[in-house]
Motif scaffolding. Structure first.
Motif, mmCIF file in Angstrom:
data_model
loop_
_atom_site.group_PDB
_atom_site.id
_atom_site.type_symbol
_atom_site.label_atom_id
_atom_site.label_comp_id
_atom_site.label_asym_id
_atom_site.label_seq_id
_atom_site.Cartn_x
_atom_site.Cartn_y
_atom_site.Cartn_z
ATOM 1 N N ALA A 103 0.830 -1.208 0.000
ATOM 2 C CA ALA A 103 0.000 0.000 0.000
ATOM 3 C C ALA A 103 0.869 1.263 0.000
ATOM 4 O O ALA A 103 0.596 2.215 -0.737
ATOM 5 C CB ALA A 103 -0.930 -0.006 1.216
ATOM 6 N N VAL A 104 1.911 1.276 0.799
ATOM 7 C CA VAL A 104 2.789 2.451 0.844
ATOM 8 C C VAL A 104 3.568 2.581 -0.456
ATOM 9 O O VAL A 104 3.732 3.679 -0.988
ATOM 10 C CB VAL A 104 3.734 2.386 2.064
ATOM 11 N N ALA A 105 4.023 1.471 -1.014
ATOM 12 C CA ALA A 105 4.711 1.516 -2.307
ATOM 13 C C ALA A 105 3.774 2.051 -3.382
ATOM 14 O O ALA A 105 4.191 2.831 -4.253
ATOM 15 C CB ALA A 105 5.236 0.127 -2.679
ATOM 16 N N ALA A 106 2.509 1.676 -3.329
ATOM 17 C CA ALA A 106 1.522 2.187 -4.289
ATOM 18 C C ALA A 106 1.334 3.695 -4.122
ATOM 19 O O ALA A 106 1.158 4.418 -5.109
ATOM 20 C CB ALA A 106 0.193 1.453 -4.128
ATOM 21 N N GLN A 107 1.382 4.188 -2.886
ATOM 22 C CA GLN A 107 1.284 5.631 -2.653
ATOM 23 C C GLN A 107 2.469 6.361 -3.273
ATOM 24 O O GLN A 107 2.305 7.427 -3.869
ATOM 25 C CB GLN A 107 1.236 5.935 -1.150
ATOM 26 N N VAL A 108 3.658 5.800 -3.130
ATOM 27 C CA VAL A 108 4.850 6.409 -3.715
ATOM 28 C C VAL A 108 4.726 6.430 -5.234
ATOM 29 O O VAL A 108 5.007 7.447 -5.889
ATOM 30 C CB VAL A 108 6.135 5.665 -3.265
ATOM 31 N N GLU A 109 4.281 5.316 -5.801
ATOM 32 C CA GLU A 109 4.097 5.250 -7.253
ATOM 33 C C GLU A 109 3.061 6.274 -7.715
ATOM 34 O O GLU A 109 3.265 6.964 -8.724
ATOM 35 C CB GLU A 109 3.655 3.853 -7.670
ATOM 36 N N ALA A 110 1.948 6.389 -6.997
ATOM 37 C CA ALA A 110 0.900 7.345 -7.371
ATOM 38 C C ALA A 110 1.428 8.778 -7.301
ATOM 39 O O ALA A 110 1.125 9.613 -8.162
ATOM 40 C CB ALA A 110 -0.315 7.174 -6.460
ATOM 41 N N ALA A 111 2.235 9.077 -6.286
ATOM 42 C CA ALA A 111 2.808 10.419 -6.164
ATOM 43 C C ALA A 111 3.737 10.719 -7.335
ATOM 44 O O ALA A 111 3.736 11.834 -7.873
ATOM 45 C CB ALA A 111 3.564 10.550 -4.842
ATOM 46 N N MET A 112 4.497 9.720 -7.764
ATOM 47 C CA MET A 112 5.397 9.926 -8.906
ATOM 48 C C MET A 112 4.605 10.098 -10.199
ATOM 49 O O MET A 112 4.974 10.902 -11.059
ATOM 50 C CB MET A 112 6.381 8.766 -9.028
ATOM 51 N N ARG A 113 3.518 9.377 -10.348
ATOM 52 C CA ARG A 113 2.685 9.536 -11.556
ATOM 53 C C ARG A 113 2.029 10.915 -11.576
ATOM 54 O O ARG A 113 1.911 11.548 -12.629
ATOM 55 C CB ARG A 113 1.645 8.426 -11.627
ATOM 56 N N GLN A 114 1.620 11.413 -10.395
ATOM 57 C CA GLN A 114 1.036 12.750 -10.307
ATOM 58 C C GLN A 114 2.090 13.799 -10.648
ATOM 59 O O GLN A 114 1.823 14.748 -11.390
ATOM 60 C CB GLN A 114 0.476 12.997 -8.901
ATOM 61 N N LEU A 115 3.302 13.626 -10.129
ATOM 62 C CA LEU A 115 4.398 14.538 -10.445
ATOM 63 C C LEU A 115 4.700 14.516 -11.937
ATOM 64 O O LEU A 115 4.930 15.569 -12.557
ATOM 65 C CB LEU A 115 5.641 14.143 -9.645
ATOM 66 N N ASP A 116 4.648 13.338 -12.532
ATOM 67 C CA ASP A 116 4.880 13.204 -13.968
ATOM 68 C C ASP A 116 3.808 13.966 -14.750
ATOM 69 O O ASP A 116 4.112 14.687 -15.703
ATOM 70 C CB ASP A 116 4.881 11.724 -14.356
ATOM 71 N N ALA A 117 2.552 13.827 -14.337
ATOM 72 C CA ALA A 117 1.459 14.510 -15.035
ATOM 73 C C ALA A 117 1.602 16.032 -14.938
ATOM 74 O O ALA A 117 1.295 16.755 -15.891
ATOM 75 C CB ALA A 117 0.119 14.063 -14.462
ATOM 76 N N GLU A 118 2.085 16.531 -13.801
ATOM 77 C CA GLU A 118 2.227 17.975 -13.610
ATOM 78 C C GLU A 118 3.431 18.548 -14.349
ATOM 79 O O GLU A 118 3.370 19.660 -14.863
ATOM 80 C CB GLU A 118 2.347 18.295 -12.116
ATOM 81 N N LEU A 119 4.548 17.809 -14.399
ATOM 82 C CA LEU A 119 5.783 18.369 -14.937
ATOM 83 C C LEU A 119 6.114 17.952 -16.360
ATOM 84 O O LEU A 119 6.970 18.566 -16.998
ATOM 85 C CB LEU A 119 6.952 18.006 -14.008
ATOM 86 N N SER A 120 5.474 16.918 -16.882
ATOM 87 C CA SER A 120 5.773 16.474 -18.243
ATOM 88 C C SER A 120 5.487 17.537 -19.303
ATOM 89 O O SER A 120 6.266 17.689 -20.243
ATOM 90 C CB SER A 120 5.022 15.185 -18.574
ATOM 91 N N PRO A 121 4.394 18.306 -19.195
ATOM 92 C CA PRO A 121 4.152 19.322 -20.217
ATOM 93 C C PRO A 121 5.271 20.370 -20.318
ATOM 94 O O PRO A 121 5.461 20.965 -21.375
ATOM 95 C CB PRO A 121 2.835 19.974 -19.782
ATOM 96 N N ALA A 122 6.017 20.574 -19.246
ATOM 97 C CA ALA A 122 7.092 21.572 -19.259
ATOM 98 C C ALA A 122 8.390 21.017 -19.840
ATOM 99 O O ALA A 122 9.343 21.772 -20.032
ATOM 100 C CB ALA A 122 7.342 22.074 -17.836
ATOM 101 N N GLN A 123 8.419 19.723 -20.130
ATOM 102 C CA GLN A 123 9.636 19.110 -20.650
ATOM 103 C C GLN A 123 9.743 19.370 -22.156
ATOM 104 O O GLN A 123 8.729 19.556 -22.835
ATOM 105 C CB GLN A 123 9.653 17.603 -20.364
ATOM 106 N N PRO A 124 10.967 19.378 -22.687
ATOM 107 C CA PRO A 124 11.143 19.621 -24.126
ATOM 108 C C PRO A 124 10.389 18.578 -24.960
ATOM 109 O O PRO A 124 10.523 17.377 -24.733
ATOM 110 C CB PRO A 124 12.655 19.473 -24.338
ATOM 111 N N GLY A 125 9.597 19.071 -25.874
ATOM 112 C CA GLY A 125 8.827 18.185 -26.751
ATOM 113 C C GLY A 125 7.717 17.446 -26.030
ATOM 114 O O GLY A 125 7.183 16.478 -26.558
#
Length: 167
Positions: A103-125
């Motif tokens: 469950a805690v590992a899933a929380q870490v994964e979910a947080a990383m996916r949320q971070l990816d969704a927020e910061l990916s648009p700012a990445q080149p291309g």
């Protein structure tokens, strides 16, 4: 009038308390003299038994080195991790069920996916910031223990040269 209730050194109250201060000073000096005598006797005894003292010091030194070399003390002050990899090392108390670790590992994964969704648009291309997420249970490089209470979540990021600054 003073804040602490004692008189300043130039008042008449100071002269009355001079005996009390002298008595306190003698008491403190006696205590230090007794301590100095005890330490002196201990040093004299250590000098008389210098071979035994040296043996004891060497025994403690060798025992400490053996304890360290035997792996009882972790030696990983700064783990060697690549700049494009994040690791979340999870270590729970022994007896923690695997479901809780998952469950805690899933929380870490979910947080990383949320971070990816927020910061990916700012990445080149519009490249995704998070390239891969791996979760390994029963593995923790720094814990030196195994079981359902340990896990490592590894996140592969876009190369440092290709990604923009955080935020």
């Amino acid at each position: 009038m003073t804040h602490c209730g004692c008189s300043p050194p130039y008042s008449n109250g100071w002269r009355r308390n001079r005996r009390a201060w002298a008595r306190a000073r003698r008491l403190i000096e006696r205590g230090f003299d007794a301590l100095r005598e005890r330490i002196g006797r201990l040093a004299d005894a250590a000098i008389r038994a210098r071979h035994a003292v040296l043996g004891a010091v060497l025994l403690v030194l060798i025992g400490s080195l053996g304890y360290f070399a035997g792996g009882h003390i972790g030696s990983e002050a700064m783990p060697d991790i690549e700049g494009d990899v994040l690791e979340a090392r999870l270590l729970f108390p022994q007896g923690t069920p695997l479901a809780r670790t998952q469950a805690v590992a899933a929380q870490v994964e979910a947080a990383m996916r949320q971070l990816d969704a927020e910061l990916s648009p700012a990445q080149p291309g519009g490249a995704p910031l998070v390239e891969a997420i791996q979760t390994r249970f029963n593995q923790h490089p720094g814990a030196r223990e195994t079981g359902p209470q340990v896990a490592t979540v590894m996140v592969d990021l876009l190369a440092a040269e290709a990604r923009t600054a955080w935020g």
